[in-house]
Design a protein around this motif. Structure first.
Motif, PDB file in Angstrom:
ATOM      1  N   ARG A 666      16.412  -9.769  22.949  1.00  0.00           N
ATOM      2  CA  ARG A 666      15.903 -10.191  21.636  1.00  0.00           C
ATOM      3  C   ARG A 666      16.999 -10.819  20.767  1.00  0.00           C
ATOM      4  N   ARG A 672      12.517 -15.692  22.844  1.00  0.00           N
ATOM      5  CA  ARG A 672      11.751 -15.092  21.752  1.00  0.00           C
ATOM      6  C   ARG A 672      10.701 -14.157  22.346  1.00  0.00           C
ATOM      7  N   ASP A 673      10.326 -13.191  21.549  1.00  0.00           N
ATOM      8  CA  ASP A 673       9.256 -12.251  21.907  1.00  0.00           C
ATOM      9  C   ASP A 673       9.531 -11.515  23.219  1.00  0.00           C
ATOM     10  N   ALA A 793      12.575 -20.230  23.671  1.00  0.00           N
ATOM     11  CA  ALA A 793      12.558 -20.765  22.316  1.00  0.00           C
ATOM     12  C   ALA A 793      12.374 -22.281  22.385  1.00  0.00           C
TER      13      ALA A 793
END
Length: 1022
Positions: A666, A672-673, A793
């Motif tokens: 993270r 992302r996520d 991302a």
């Protein structure tokens, strides 16, 4: 007399041969199936076992582990993966590529049979079957009918629609989504059972024994033989309700006096929604080896006929994957036509003779059409990979013809008639043409023999290119010189054309490089080093993003959530997405009670203004604030962008390491996520026997589990009574009524039979408490597995993101007893890149062997091979300007560049060697080679680059995969051609000098001299 001379003097046989080949090729082309991806034979066997009511932990210990141990010893097994969920275990056994799938299936069946006695009695018979890899559903339909219930509609799909569609040519199977099975429901009143001293298991057992029709043998009566049948099955629902149930006291009571008896649907564990409306859906899958387009067309025709027979039934098309497949096919064919036209135009601009241009253009159809014969015989299809190969060789196929016709025209410009010029030019250029074709075949052929799954997919690519190139060689040696001899006009272009300013400039530079070979080679070495270094500057990626006109969203609720809650969330997701202008439909189907898949259709890219990334970005934004739900937009493979598998000996250690890795992921800006499924636990009711009391009463854990299971979900299907409804047997599910099933106190008060016959309350012999447990357990090669997943991302690529993950502290120092390995696209990308690296190495070795055989020298081929890196820098620079990374399509482009660069070097070196044999010095021979071969080299280069331009534009459907490859090829072509014309002569001159001096030294040392044709410098020539 060589092939070309024979064809010129005997034109009828070559014409007849290619007439037959073209007709047969056209027939084969029309027969070839059109699919999105190649048909692959991956030896995979699946095992499915159900144990009603069992938790994942028990599934693993009692079912998965014994089967893992048994199948792990089967010959050829590579990996064994398993997934344990509520009441079921699914294992997937992957065998080494090349393993006979039928033998593997039988071996697995034998292994499972050997441990069948170790599995729980309540477990169903293991279902072992081969997995046919045919891709996703080509058609998905939603069915509705206001006159039918959900279970009637499900039965209609299973018994009518599926049966009819499977008779259509090309259709393999039909799978239903959502709906419910018809069941006879016996919901018992717990108070009534308690008063009469009965249990749900007692009622079910009596129904199984009484409600059945059985054969009773046969006998003779009055001289005739009669069959004897025992008919105990109730013919109507009323008759079933009146079935007498015996009480412990010896009295009887009607079944409907113990509860309600109804004809209804099974308890829903899945659903399907189309635009928020409940539907029964089904997917149509093509048969192995069939055409996507043919299967879809036939299925649609069958459904149209069904609509006529059942006017109240409405079939709504949810998704048609063949739209993208067909558009991609037509796009590839259009690219082929456009590329061929541009290549021919380039030839005309150089030769400025429509007759010579026509001779060259004829080579394209004569090379491509016979290729389809081989593809048909090998069982190939027209798919993304094979069409890539065909479009890739568009420029290469005119290569040989260009070299032939340019040499013929040059001889005609020297004053020779067309017939004589064709014979002499074809003989002169024969070795060059053969060397060019066989080196290209040597480059691409190893791709067909790559190992692993990658080899299965790219087998068609390598063979397609190799076969097309071999046919182009046959055309160049038989048809092109013969056609030129009779079609070109004698006396056209008499007198050699004067050199233009570009040629004069090139010859001046070439002369300088030959006089300053050291400086030239140092500059070449610097370019070589810079090219190799530049390859490290571009990031790596798996596949470029493609626009298929749809997006997939994964929705996951917390474990323990009800199916109704999942439906509510799905309807909310649909409502939020319906407002997006491009969205045409939203289809939701479920994998389990807490997980749903959402498919959003927003049409083909030529029918809208916004791109797919822009629409998916809005989808993510609209769904971001839905509380207590995990939502992820998946890639085209139905997966998240990055998947890392953490393996361990214990479940707790694996989960802890996965959580630590997810926390660190993270922090990475490329991702992302990041999330892991390690923390997903579900609520449980745990029943623990009181050992002393249970032993005294003769109650075991198995009897407790059987009592609770029968009361809450009913017995397993094999132990259920069946209601005879004519053509089908409907299961009779006996259990407590819903109010009692949802009451913990009622469950705790269930009566458990004892050895004395007097039932006792469950709570008296066991502790009943609320707890938690894993919702699912995954294993891989007999270790626990927890997945850590993340999305890329904006602007990030798979290669750099994966490299960043590999440098995280947890990755570098995994906890004891755990390990990490790549999964998903990362694993596939690594495997394919490794396979291509080996294929490239094998290709270079084969090219060297071919050149050694053709030139009868071990040194001369080195000159040609050392020119290979000259193309890398141009390809990297072009990709940098284009904004793409190094992916699979780019690696394919590198393969093509290897063949093209060797082609340029061969044309120069072979001509120079022939000139040296005629008595010229090395420098004069190389200048003459540059003078005579510069034009065909530039012609073939520009023709191939022009053939790649439509692919590089990549605006049509499916063009996203071909575009980076074409850009890399064009950039590498232009730079490598320039550098080949300048550096290869100096490199050849230096290596020839080294070879000559080494030979003289060895001759003096060994005291003998090899005799052969003398060079102008008095040395034998190899």
């Amino acid at each position: 007399m060589n092939m070309s001379t024979w064809a010129i003097r005997n034109p009828v046989p070559p014409i007849a041969l290619f007439l037959v080949l073209c007709i047969a090729g056209w027939v084969s082309f029309m027969r070839l199936p059109v699919t999105q991806m190649p048909n692959v034979d991956i030896p995979i066997v699946t095992i499915a076992v159900a144990q009603p009511g069992a938790a994942p932990s028990e599934i693993v210990s009692q079912i998965v582990r014994p089967i893992e141990t048994a199948v792990g010893d089967v010959t050829g097994v590579r990996h064994v993966s398993a997934s344990a969920t509520d009441s079921s275990a699914n294992l997937t056994i992957e065998f080494a590529i090349g393993t006979n799938t039928d033998r593997a299936l039988n071996d697995v069946k034998d292994a499972v049979a050997s441990v069948r006695d170790e599995l729980p009695e309540s477990a169903t018979e293991p279902l072992v079957q081969r997995l046919d890899v045919t891709g996703q559903a080509i058609l998905t339909y939603a069915v509705s009918d206001p006159t039918r219930s959900i279970q009637d509609l499900s039965t209609f799909v299973d018994d009518v629609v599926a049966r009819d569609l499977q008779l259509a040519a090309g259709v393999g199977r039909v799978t239903r989504f959502g709906g419910a099975e018809r069941q006879i429901l016996v919901d018992l009143d717990p108070d009534r059972l308690l008063a009469l001293g009965l249990g749900a298991a007692d009622v079910n057992a009596q129904l199984v024994r009484a409600n059945i029709n059985l054969g009773g043998g046969s006998g003779d009566l009055a001289g005739q033989e009669y069959s004897i049948r025992t008919l105990g099955s109730a013919e109507t629902l009323e008759g079933l309700a009146a079935t007498a149930i015996r009480l412990p006291t010896g009295d009887t009571v009607r079944l409907d006096q113990l509860g309600t008896v109804s004809d209804g649907a099974s308890e829903l564990d899945s659903f399907a929604l189309l635009d928020a409306q409940p539907v029964v859906a089904f997917g149509v899958f093509r048969a192995t080896g069939a055409s996507d387009l043919l299967a879809a067309e036939n299925a649609k025709a069958r459904l149209e006929a069904l609509s006529q027979h059942y006017p109240d039934v409405r079939f709504a098309l949810v998704d048609d994957a063949t739209i993208y497949t067909e558009a991609s096919y037509h796009s590839a064919m259009d690219t082929l036509y456009e590329g061929a036209a541009l290549a021919v135009i380039v030839v005309f601009l150089f030769l400025r003779d429509w007759r010579a241009t026509l001779v060259t253009a004829v080579a394209l159809p004569l090379s491509i059409l016979p290729t389809f014969i081989v593809l048909d015989l090998l069982g190939f299809t027209l798919n993304t990979v094979s069409l890539l190969g065909i479009t890739l060789v568009t420029g290469i196929l005119v290569d040989d013809a260009i070299v032939e016709i340019e040499n013929i025209v040059r001889h005609m410009q020297g004053g020779k008639p067309a017939y004589e010029a064709s014979e002499e030019a074809a003989t002169e250029i024969g070795l060059t043409v053969i060397a060019i074709s066989f080196t290209i075949v040597a480059v691409f052929a190893p791709v067909s023999f790559m190992g692993g799954i990658a080899g299965q997919f790219f087998k068609q690519f390598g063979i397609t290119v190799a076969v097309a190139v071999l046919f182009s060689l046959l055309v160049a040696r038989l048809i092109t010189p013969m056609f030129a001899a009779y079609f070109l006009r004698n006396g056209h272009g008499m007198g050699e054309a004067k050199d233009g300013w570009l040629m004069r400039t090139y010859l001046a530079i070439l002369g300088w490089t030959l006089r300053h070979r050291l400086v030239t080679l140092l500059a070449g070495a610097m370019i070589f080093a810079g090219s190799i270094y530049s390859a490290t500057l571009l990031p790596t990626e798996f596949l470029p993003a493609t626009d298929t006109g749809r997006a997939r969203v994964s929705v996951e609720l917390p474990p323990g959530s009800l199916l109704s809650e999942t439906r509510t969330v799905a309807q909310e997701v649909t409502a939020r997405l319906d407002d997006i202008p491009e969205v045409r439909s939203v289809f939701v189907s479920t994998d389990s009670e807490t997980a749903a898949n959402v498919q959003v259709d927003f049409g083909q890219k030529n029918e809208r203004d916004r791109s797919a990334p822009e629409i998916t970005a809005e989808i993510e934004e609209r769904l971001a604030d839905i509380a207590d739900v995990r939502l992820f937009v998946l890639n085209e493979n139905g997966q998240r962008d990055i998947s890392i598998n953490v393996l361990g000996d214990t479940q707790d250690a694996t989960a802890a390491a996965a959580r630590a890795l997810a926390e660190e992921m993270r922090t990475l800006p490329q991702l992302r996520d990041a999330s892991t499924d390690a923390a997903l636990v579900r609520p449980e009711i745990q029943i623990t026997p009181k050992p002393q009391i249970a032993a005294e009463l003769g109650i075991t854990a198995a009897s407790l589990a059987s009592t609770v299971r029968t009361a809450t979900i009913g017995e397993s299907e094999t132990n259920l009574a069946k209601f005879n409804a004519g053509d089908e047997q409907i299961p009779i599910v006996v259990r407590l009524e819903e109010r009692a099933r949802n009451d913990l106190m009622r469950i705790a008060g269930l009566r458990v039979p004892t050895e004395t016959g007097t039932p006792v309350p469950l709570v008296a012999v066991a502790d009943v408490r609320l707890s938690t447990g894993p919702s699912s357990i995954d294993r891989y090669d007999r270790q626990y597995r927890t997945s850590v997943e993340a999305d890329l991302a904006e602007g990030a690529l798979l290669g750099p993101a994966t490299a960043a993950v590999m440098q995280l502290p947890t990755t570098l120092d995994m906890p004891d007893g755990t390990a990490m390995e790549a999964g998903g696209d990362v694993e596939t990308m690594n495997e394919i890149f490794e396979s291509f690296a080996l294929a490239m190495g094998a290709g270079i070795l084969l090219v060297y062997i071919v050149l050694v055989l053709l030139f009868s020298s071990f040194i001369t081929p080195v000159t040609i091979l050392l020119s290979l890196p000259l193309a890398i820098g141009g390809a990297i620079f072009a990709l940098y300007l284009y904004g793409a990374g190094i992916g699979i399509s780019v690696v394919i482009g590198f393969l093509m560049l290897m063949g093209i660069v060797t082609k340029n070097a061969i044309m120069l070196v072979e001509f120079a060697i022939e000139a040296m044999h005629r008595g010229e010095t090395r420098a004069a021979a190389m200048i003459d080679a540059g003078h005579k071969r510069a034009r065909p080299i530039i012609m073939t280069t520009i023709a191939m680059a022009a053939g790649m331009v439509p692919s590089a534009i990549g605006s049509a459907t499916g063009g996203e995969f071909r575009a980076p490859m074409a850009v890399a090829v064009i950039g590498g072509l232009l730079l490598s051609t320039l550098l080949s014309l300048l550096f290869v002569p100096s490199l050849f001159s230096v290596l020839e000098g080294v070879r000559s001096r080494s030979r003289r030294l060895l001759t003096r040392m060994l005291g003998f001299e090899r005799r052969g044709p003398a060079s102008p410098e008095g040395r034998p020539v190899a």
